[in-house]
Write an enzyme that holds these catalytic residues in place. Sequence first.
Site, PDB file in Angstrom:
ATOM      1  N   ALA A   1      17.256  -1.619  17.072  1.00 64.00           N
ATOM      2  CA  ALA A   1      16.938  -0.290  17.616  1.00 64.00           C
ATOM      3  C   ALA A   1      17.624  -0.134  18.962  1.00 64.00           C
ATOM      4  O   ALA A   1      17.911  -1.119  19.641  1.00 64.00           O
ATOM      5  CB  ALA A   1      15.431  -0.166  17.782  1.00 64.00           C
TER       6      ALA A   1
ATOM      7  N   GLU B   1      16.558  -5.588   9.493  1.00 61.98           N
ATOM      8  CA  GLU B   1      15.683  -4.844   8.570  1.00 61.98           C
ATOM      9  C   GLU B   1      16.521  -4.001   7.611  1.00 61.98           C
ATOM     10  O   GLU B   1      16.207  -3.892   6.422  1.00 61.98           O
ATOM     11  CB  GLU B   1      14.702  -3.974   9.369  1.00 61.98           C
TER      12      GLU B   1
END
Length: 695
Positions: A66, A108
């Site tokens: 992120a 992820e």
Amino acid sequence: MDETSRSVHLEIRGTVAIVTIDSPPVNALSNAVRRDLKAVLDTVAGRGDLTFLVLHGARTSFVAGADIREMDLPAEAPSLPEVVQALDRLAIPTLAAITGACLGGGLEIAMACDARIATADARLGLPETTLGIVPGAGGTQRLPRLVGPRMAAEMIGSARLLTGAEARDGGLVDLLDPSPLAAALTYGLGLGKRRVSDLPCMADDSEAFAETVAALKARHRRSVAATTAIDLVVASTKVPFEEAVARERAAFLTLKDSDTARALRYAFLAERGTGAGMAKWDMASLRQVGVVGGGTMGTGIALAFGLAGVSTTVIERDDASCAAARTRFADQLAILVGKGRVTQVRSLEILGATEVSTDWQALRPCGLVVEAVYEDAAVKKEALAGIVRHITDDALVATNTSYLDLDALAGAVGTPSRFVGLHFFAPAHVMKLVEIVPAAATSRGTIEAAMAIVRRLSKTPVLSGNREGFIGNRIFDAYRRHMEYLLEDGADPDRIDGALEAYGFAMGPFAVFDLSGLDIAWAMRKRKAATRDPRERYVRIADRLCEAGDFGRKTGQGWYDYSGTERRLSARAAAVIDEERAARGIERRPFTDEEIVARALSVMANEGAALLAEGVAASVSDIDVVMISGYGFPRAKGGPMYAADRTGLSRVVDEMEAAIRAGGGVGEVAPLLRKLADTGEPLASLPRRAPSADR
Ligand code: T1G
């Protein structure tokens, strides 16, 4: 057919969709990347003519996770779970081709593909807990389905990263290849669908798993993020995928906005921002480094370079000193091997690349020579003069010093523009902080080179003006004085240390004094005695311990007695404290943990504000980085300046006024701190500027 958006490109090659994430510097999942990636995946989902999809990152990284810079802002759609879901649901087989960093949300995404191909040196992992959060897009559920719950709990709880090779051994990566994209294009045709989210949860009722979980939770009990993440991995063994992912998302959203997570994000960016505005320096000229002086600091510095793959030559004065330096170096290296931080093979390579010699001619090929002899101006000047006689004109010269005046030393270096101070912290091959201290004549190019070299050592450089104590020791000295006032007024060393350790310090101040040796600060106090303000309150307790020969750990006793297994206040310290309180007629009073912490923080922030006003520190965040990476300030609290803004500067000023009263009225509230408190602006509003302090 070629569709291109700003940060994610889709190329259709025949019947294959090649998706490239292209967002410098590390392909972090910013709002733009998530939006563009989702749009590309929707396009792919809408076509019936494709056979498989390959996802990879442009340049050197896959995806570093992120975007930490955007995490304090309101989240924009689509969320990462929506992107991951879109990838997971594609009907065609999907492959992740992984080079470089594949971290956090990046992993992820890779785990939402049907297979992963990586280079052997790629870096894969879920380091979210170091940012005070848990993985937020399925990581705690997909990782255990690939590597097993035990390894997943350990990796996520400890934020451990794997190389591509380790990831293949663990089941996270399916294939190693030096060119993962090319390999993916080759193997994609034979690939079927194998959604990780469809794999069954691996129930694990074994005792070994329960023990691992209990041990991990105990080890990380201070990190809510880590213990929560471990619980989520445990849930993966019992709870259906969708339900567990919903739990994970809820935990992520709560933790993301916590004070701890905000402070950790701030610290992450502060550490990387210390050289803001500096030009990049070409490391090519740094094939070899010289170190003059093979004592503890010199060998530690040589080892730091060795660990970074740079050959070093250590100069000592005679054969016996060379032998001692070699032993010291080898012993420090052996400890790293023992801890598993360095492999046996690598340690042999480092030993092979480190020469210890009495021959100064050996410095000739060095691009940088670091002087690391005894901390005494005359001794250092002689060493520096010796260095410049033996090096080429373009080599850099550094001195490792913790308090000497750089301008006084610069005269010994014929061309002082190439001279700079480097304040390494002991042990130099372990501690992250290096203060970079230019003399007045040091060129900007030399400063930029020093910043780059320290980064190359995987350390954090912070620029400091040339003023006694630089940044860190100036703050630490004020902190020490004020903690001694609290001590004499009633808070025993173990009370003070306990309060600060509960706040999160690695060690309280008295434990630190014992570790670094009470004699060091004693010598400094004697040196400064003549110039000390006679009105300043002076606590004699430490001097009296030193006079009795108690220097801390190295003599078995200082503030504490180290004869047992537990840290215990030493009987002598307790007696001297009582005597000094009595001699000064001090009525002992109790202090709460909150009072002790508030005092420590206000003193640090006040000294930090003075350093900013004097131009010794370039920015608020640099000061925080110094205290976190060099002095054990809790990272999860963001540093003393960050913490002061959270407390509110008016309260910090009030507390500082109390501190000054306790110190006999000597000292002042830093005018800059008072001004900000009055206007209501935070320390964080101050701009970065170039440090310029002259002595
Ligand atoms: N976001 C934004 N910027 C980042 C970044 C990130 N994740 N990672 C690196 N940068 C910037 C950094 O500030 C610097 O910028 C430049 O990249 C080079 O970094 C939902 C929520 C990738 C191994 O924790 O570990 O995913 O100073 O100097 O030594 O579950 O950076 O050049 O302007 O460190 O080669 C999890 C953090 C996020 C990875 C590269 N990810 N990054 O190291 O260079 S949370 C991480 C790193 C998450 C999801 C959750 C390292 C690196 P500038 P650098 P490096």
